[in-house]
Design an enzyme around this catalytic site. Structure first.
Site, short mmCIF file in Angstrom:
data_model
loop_
_atom_site.label_atom_id
_atom_site.label_comp_id
_atom_site.label_asym_id
_atom_site.label_seq_id
_atom_site.Cartn_x
_atom_site.Cartn_y
_atom_site.Cartn_z
CG ASN A 25 74.54 39.22 8.17
OD1 ASN A 25 74.44 39.31 6.95
ND2 ASN A 25 73.62 38.62 8.91
CE LYS A 27 70.75 41.15 10.01
NZ LYS A 27 69.85 40.64 11.02
CG HIS A 114 71.84 34.78 10.15
ND1 HIS A 114 70.55 35.21 10.40
CD2 HIS A 114 72.67 35.72 10.65
CE1 HIS A 114 70.61 36.38 11.01
NE2 HIS A 114 71.88 36.72 11.20
CD GLU A 116 67.99 37.87 9.77
OE1 GLU A 116 68.70 38.07 8.75
OE2 GLU A 116 67.98 38.65 10.73
CD GLU A 184 74.28 36.10 14.85
OE1 GLU A 184 74.87 37.18 14.81
OE2 GLU A 184 73.45 35.76 14.00
N GLY A 190 68.51 41.98 15.66
CA GLY A 190 67.72 43.03 15.04
C GLY A 190 66.63 43.60 15.92
CB SER A 226 71.08 44.18 19.48
OG SER A 226 69.86 43.82 18.86
C1 PEP Z 1 72.96 39.38 12.59
O1 PEP Z 1 72.33 39.62 11.56
O2 PEP Z 1 73.69 38.39 12.65
C2 PEP Z 1 72.82 40.29 13.72
C3 PEP Z 1 73.43 39.98 14.83
O3 PEP Z 1 72.04 41.39 13.53
P1 PEP Z 1 71.93 42.66 14.52
O4 PEP Z 1 73.33 43.04 14.92
O5 PEP Z 1 71.26 43.71 13.70
O6 PEP Z 1 71.14 42.22 15.69
#
Ligand code: PEP
Length: 265
Positions: A25, A27, A114, A116, A184, A190, A226
């Site tokens: 992803n 973003k 997601h 976000e 998640e 992040g 992460s």
């Molecule tokens: C994500 O955006 O779904 C995500 C898991 O980000 P990150 O790996 O940067 O934590």
């Protein structure tokens, strides 16, 4: 091979249950130039051909304006996905993209729900369910994200939250409509704080059990939060973790390919 040709591995929607999937992803990052360089590095790397040739689904979800840059490279070794879609087929929704438009742009997957989107765009469980249904109707495989905040985890509400989020989606789709689930934890996205294998595995088990009871089938469940080249192997070794949804570490081919390699396939 171009996107017009057949992929070498079956998509999730063609499978009866579980598949190893590593999805990136991006973003709101990337330029046409960096995207082209990423794709060239990816398709040159034998690890990608090996993994996808052995059934690993590799999916890249760039910002919508960069889909066309990746499209000529996709279909053989990796697939394209959108980061979101609108729940309507079309209409006066400035700035939005429909699931059908993503299909037109070469996508086979789309991320929905997601954290976000839930947070910054105030998407409710119900909207996420509608988006999931819209994606399935258009022929996409939705990657449906669920996860608890740190406050919810500390209040021991993790299972309640993720099962509520999944339940609303299940009420909106029919049992034969397969999607991919991504656990998640919001506090791990992040932040550099990765869930331990035990924490992630426990929630995956809860989600899988619930899904099996409701749908009498199995489901692909990815972990996201992460994930990087260092922690991926341990997470992916858990029998209930089918793959990863990767944010930051998917932006560079080197770290993303290391996670693909960590599948052990
Ligand atoms: C994500 O955006 O779904 C995500 C898991 O980000 P990150 O790996 O940067 O934590």
């Amino acid at each position: 091979m171009t996107s017009q040709q057949q992929p070498s591995h079956p998509s999730v929607s063609q499978q009866s249950s579980r598949q190893t999937i590593i999805a990136g992803n991006w973003k709101m990052f990337g330029t046409a130039e960096s995207t082209r360089a990423f794709a060239e590095e990816m398709v040159r790397d034998p690890r990608l051909a090996h993994a996808s040739g052995n059934g690993v689904g590799v999916v890249i979800c760039p910002p919508t304006p960069l889909l066309h840059v990746l499209r000529p490279f996709c279909g053989t070794f990796f697939e394209l996905g959108g980061q979101d879609c609108h729940q309507n087929v079309n209409g006066a929704f400035t700035g939005d993209v429909s699931a059908g438009m993503l299909v037109d742009a070469g996508c086979r997957y789309v991320i929905v729900g997601h954290s976000e989107r839930r947070r910054y765009h105030h998407e409710t469980d119900d909207v996420v369910a509608q988006k999931t249904r819209a994606a399935l109707s258009a022929g996409l495989t939705p990657i449906v994200c669920v996860g608890e905040t740190l406050e919810e985890r500390q209040a021991e509400q993790t299972a309640d939250v993720v099962l509520r989020q999944l339940d609303v989606v299940l009420q909106a789709v029919s049992p034969d409509q397969q999607f991919v689930l991504a656990y998640e934890p919001v506090w791990a996205i992040g932040t550099g704080l990765v869930a331990t294998v035990e924490q992630a595995g426990e929630v995956h088990q809860i989600l899988r059990k619930f899904y099996r009871q409701r749908v009498s089938n199995d489901i692909t469940i990815l972990y996201g939060g992460s994930v990087n080249a260092t922690n991926a192997k341990e997470l992916l070794a858990h029998s209930d973790i089918d793959g990863a949804l990767v944010g930051g570490a998917s932006l560079e081919s080197r770290s993303f390919l290391a996670i693909v390699e960590a599948t052990g396939v």
